[in-house]
Design an enzyme around this catalytic site. Sequence first.
Site, PDB file in Angstrom:
ATOM      1  N   CYS A 246      -3.763 -52.659  35.085  1.00  0.00           N
ATOM      2  CA  CYS A 246      -3.340 -52.429  33.694  1.00  0.00           C
ATOM      3  C   CYS A 246      -2.063 -53.234  33.459  1.00  0.00           C
ATOM      4  O   CYS A 246      -2.077 -54.452  33.644  1.00  0.00           O
ATOM      5  CB  CYS A 246      -3.166 -50.940  33.405  1.00  0.00           C
ATOM      6  SG  CYS A 246      -1.987 -50.096  34.461  1.00  0.00           S
ATOM      7  N   ARG A 251      -1.936 -46.645  34.528  1.00  0.00           N
ATOM      8  CA  ARG A 251      -3.220 -46.317  33.915  1.00  0.00           C
ATOM      9  C   ARG A 251      -4.367 -46.741  34.837  1.00  0.00           C
ATOM     10  O   ARG A 251      -5.429 -46.126  34.862  1.00  0.00           O
ATOM     11  CB  ARG A 251      -3.358 -47.006  32.551  1.00  0.00           C
ATOM     12  CG  ARG A 251      -2.486 -46.405  31.472  1.00  0.00           C
ATOM     13  CD  ARG A 251      -2.529 -47.233  30.207  1.00  0.00           C
ATOM     14  NE  ARG A 251      -1.927 -48.551  30.399  1.00  0.00           N
ATOM     15  CZ  ARG A 251      -1.876 -49.498  29.452  1.00  0.00           C
ATOM     16  NH1 ARG A 251      -2.412 -49.274  28.274  1.00  0.00           N
ATOM     17  NH2 ARG A 251      -1.306 -50.652  29.701  1.00  0.00           N
TER      18      ARG A 251
END
Lengths: 288, 216
Positions: A246, A251
């Site tokens: 990410c 994430r």
Amino acid sequence: MSGSPKEPTYAHPEVLVDTEWVGNHLQDRSVRVAEVDYDPVANYGAGHIPGAVLFDWKKDMNDPLNRDILSRKELEDLLGRNGVTKDTTIVLYGDFNNWFAAYAFWDLKYYGVKDVRLMNGGRKKWLLEDRPLTKDGPQYQRTSYVASEPEERIRAYKDYVSASIRSRSRVLVDVRGPKEFTGEVLAPPEYPTEHAQRGGHIPGAQNIPWAQAVNDADGTFKSRAQLDELYKSKGVTADREVITYCRIGERSSFSWFVLKYLLGFPDVKNYDGSWTEWGNSVRQPIER
Amino acid sequence: MKILDCEYPDGLLYDVEDGTWARESDGIYVIGVAPTLGWLSGGFESVKLKSVGTRVARGQSIGSVEGPRHFDVVRAPFDCTVVERNGAVLDSPRLVNKSPYHDGWLAKLKQTGEETSLAPLAQCAANVRSRLLELRVHCFAAFPDMEIYEIGVECAAVLSKLDEIIAVSPAETTIHVVSDDPTAAIEMERWERQTGNSLLEARRDGTLFHFIVKKR
């Protein structure tokens, strides 16, 4: 007997606990609950699960000088000062839909911690259910925790990612939002320090935003069948090695968790350098 | 009154801990979000409220608000029944940030228990101030529709990006621009004169310059 087929369950359901389970284990001395926050002042500090300790993502989960995750020694100190032993069940939850809790989960697995679980739905679900909160900081007797050598099979570095571009046996999954994937957005204004010189994505990467794996209402994971379909539709299948990334690797830890534990893919790596490394490095190929 | 650049009207009641305000008339309280929570959130993208008729105990949630920087529940300051919800904020959550004390109210509550977490401003202004400082909340002249952080970028490049965004945005779009270019203050004033857009606020915070601009 009912004739309807049984709903398929997650590949490793033991790594996921729900809020009710945590509510029933608040007095359980073999369980240590930790809230992992990006913003501890507005979250843990405003009230947390009774007995939960704080893992401050910036201070506790990262090397203070080099860009790296915490060292093995720092992890041993973190777990030791929070009274964790080899027999403790560690339950992680946190702000931002468990992004940073998932990052901590990955950190702990990297150093071989055995029994780590994620609380499904994170802080958001606990609050939505009006479950008890406290501002009291718990005290636990210090232990001396000994971690393992790093498990490099779950971590990818830049050169390895470079060598994986357009490989048949490996697939890159970019879990950022579509505008970050196309380069329209370099870093959301919420995170001005996570800027990159160039926008776009790693050539050949599939864009499967992390949020597609959760239910909007309470932040819990979607069902096994929905997750299977989500990844299969993008050619991300268990027979391939998967590398998630990410912007700073948090994430992507979340999606790494989904692929490795909920879907049971055998070989999933998190590229924690992510876009803040790739998009700032000279001569890295970029696609838009 | 203003507390650290944040607007806190004198006549209202506040629950500092929860970040809400309330106004009473005939035993019904209108409740809304105060600047602490509103500015902390980065701009709400979702507002959820319990349905009319729901009975809620003091300290339990009447709904939730979520922005890119923060999720929180909004708690009842006393035992109550939800008697009305503001449908406008369910459809446009940003209204809570843009007009916190007027169009952006959340719900109307009928008080059913005596104990309350609400206090008049005279009693809680010091707590509001320390809470704003603790959360590092900064309020500006208007709540922006978007933010542009351009650190390490020359002001000329920031302005060309701003112009691109302004060109495709509707009238009255408000943008928060952050720059660390020392010439930014002068450049922004010139930009205002040349483009006819408004510079609602210019503020320096250490090495950073904050500007709130509004498309005409």
